[in-house]
Enzyme design. Structure first.
Site, short mmCIF file in Angstrom:
data_model
loop_
_atom_site.label_atom_id
_atom_site.label_comp_id
_atom_site.label_asym_id
_atom_site.label_seq_id
_atom_site.Cartn_x
_atom_site.Cartn_y
_atom_site.Cartn_z
N ASP A 116 0.84 -1.29 0.14
CA ASP A 116 0.07 0.06 -0.05
C ASP A 116 0.86 1.21 -0.07
O ASP A 116 1.42 1.70 1.06
CB ASP A 116 -1.07 0.16 1.13
N ALA A 117 1.16 1.59 -1.16
CA ALA A 117 2.23 2.92 -1.30
C ALA A 117 1.60 3.97 -2.06
O ALA A 117 2.09 4.79 -2.23
CB ALA A 117 3.60 2.31 -2.00
N LYS A 118 0.35 3.54 -2.76
CA LYS A 118 -0.55 4.79 -3.59
C LYS A 118 0.62 5.67 -4.27
O LYS A 118 0.38 6.71 -4.33
CB LYS A 118 -1.07 5.62 -2.51
N ARG A 119 1.51 5.00 -5.10
CA ARG A 119 2.30 5.75 -5.80
C ARG A 119 1.57 6.00 -7.30
O ARG A 119 0.66 5.55 -7.56
CB ARG A 119 3.43 4.76 -6.32
#
Length: 305
Positions: A103-106
Site C-alpha cells: 500500500d504505497a499509492k504511487r
C-alpha cells in the site's frame, strides 16, 4: 496475479487481507520494552519492535488468510530502519505463501512512475545484473496524473504477472471533495472507473484483470454502481470495521459468484487485543487475539455473501 489471489481466497474461504500498518502505540509494552532494551529508544529500536509485532501476527494468522497489505508510510516514518523492516515483512509473508499488496499509492509522471513500478513490482538492471527491489505482488496506485502515471505500472503487470489496485472511491471522509465532483454529468469516480476498465482490458488474468480498484466499504451505494461499471475488476475494499464499514455494506462489492473483492482490516485485527471483545487474551497474547479477529471477520463477511 489476480488468479493467484483468487485461488488463495478460495483455498482459505476468506476474502480478506490483514493490513500490517503498525504504530508504536499498537505494540504491547513487553515487545517495545525488549526492543528498546536491545537497541535503545532509537529508530533501530522502533524498527525491531515493529518487526517482532508483525512476525507474531503473521505467525498467528497466515494459515487463515490469502493476503496482507503493509502500508509503507508506517515504516517510512522510521526512515531507512523502517524500510528495512518493510522489506523483511514482505519477504517473510511471501515465504508463508501470502500475497503481498504494497500500500504505497504511487503515481507520478511517466519516467517516475516507471521507476516506482520497477522498484515495487518489477526489476532494475545494475550493470549486467537484474535485481528486484521491494518485489511486492501487487501495489496501490494513484491515478491523478492520468494514463501517463498508470501505464508504467500496467506494463510491469503484464511483463511480470503482477497486479495493481487503482484508487477509485476511497473510504476516507473527505474523499468526496474531489472524487464526487460532477464532470460532464458524472461523478469523477465513475470516470476513473471507466479508465480502470480501459487500462485493464489487455491485462486480463482469467475472468478478472490484474488492474484492480480501491473501493471503500464506507460508501455502499457507490460500490453498487462501481460493481456494475467494473464487472471484471477486482476490488480492494478498505473501511471495514474500525472505519465504520459493516459486512452489509460490503455486499455490493462482490459479484454473484462470491468473488470480485478482498476486504482489508488493519487495526481491527493487528490491535484486536485492545478491543473489549478480545481483552481476555491480554497484551501478552496479542497474536491470538488477532487470530480470533480474523476468524470473526471471515464469519461476519461470509454470512452476507
Amino acid at each position: 496475479m489476480i488468479r493467484r489471489l483468487i485461488d488463495k481466497i478460495r483455498e482459505t474461504k476468506a476474502p480478506i487481507c490483514v493490513g500490517l500498518d503498525p504504530m508504536l502505540n499498537y505494540i504491547p509494552e513487553h515487545v517495545t520494552k525488549k526492543a528498546f532494551g536491545e537497541f535503545g529508544e532509537t529508530l533501530e529500536g522502533a524498527a525491531e519492535a515493529i518487526w517482532q509485532f508483525n512476525k507474531e501476527i503473521i505467525d498467528k494468522t497466515w494459515d487463515l488468510i490469502p493476503a496482507v497489505k503493509p502500508q509503507i508510510a508506517m515504516y517510512e516514518q522510521f526512515g531507512i530502519e523502517g524500510l528495512k523492516v518493510y522489506q523483511k515483512t514482505v519477504d517473510y509473508c511471501q515465504e508463508k505463501g501470502l500475497i503481498v499488496i504494497g500500500d504505497a499509492k504511487r503515481g507520478d509522471i511517466g519516467s517516475t512512475s516507471a521507476a516506482y513500478a520497477a522498484g515495487h513490482l518489477g526489476t532494475v538492471k545494475v550493470g549486467n545484473t537484474v535485481c528486484s527491489g521491494f518485489h511486492t505482488d501487487m501495489l496501490t496506485v494513484n491515478p491523478y496524473l492520468g494514463t501517463d502515471g498508470v501505464k508504467p505500472f500496467v506494463d510491469v503487470c503484464k511483463a511480470e504477472d503482477k497486479g495493481i489496485f487503482v484508487l477509485v472511491k476511497t473510504s476516507n471522509p473527505s474523499s468526496g471533495e474531489f472524487q464526487d465532483k460532477l464532470i460532464d454529468g458524472k461523478p469523477l469516480y465513475e470516470l476513473v472507473a471507466e479508465k480502470v476498465v480501459e487500462w485493464g482490458s489487455d491485462c486480463m488474468d482469467g475472468d478478472y484483470s490484474n488492474v484492480g480498484a480501491v473501493v471503500g466499504a464506507t460508501y455502499p451505494e457507490m460500490s453498487r454502481i462501481l460493481r456494475k461499471l467494473m464487472p471484471h475488476t477486482y476490488f480492494l475494499v478498505p473501511g471495514y470495521g474500525a472505519q465504520g464499514g459493516t459486512a452489509e455494506d460490503l455486499r455490493h462489492c462482490f459479484n454473484e459468484d462470491g468473488l470480485g473483492a478482498i476486504v482489508n482490516s488493519s487495526r481491527g485485527i493487528i490491535a484486536a487485543y485492545k478491543n473489549a471483545a478480545y481483552e481476555k487474551f491480554g497484551p501478552e497474547n496479542f497474536g491470538d487475539a488477532s487470530r480470533q479477529a480474523v476468524i470473526d471477520m471471515t464469519a461476519d463477511i461470509g454470512r452476507v455473501l
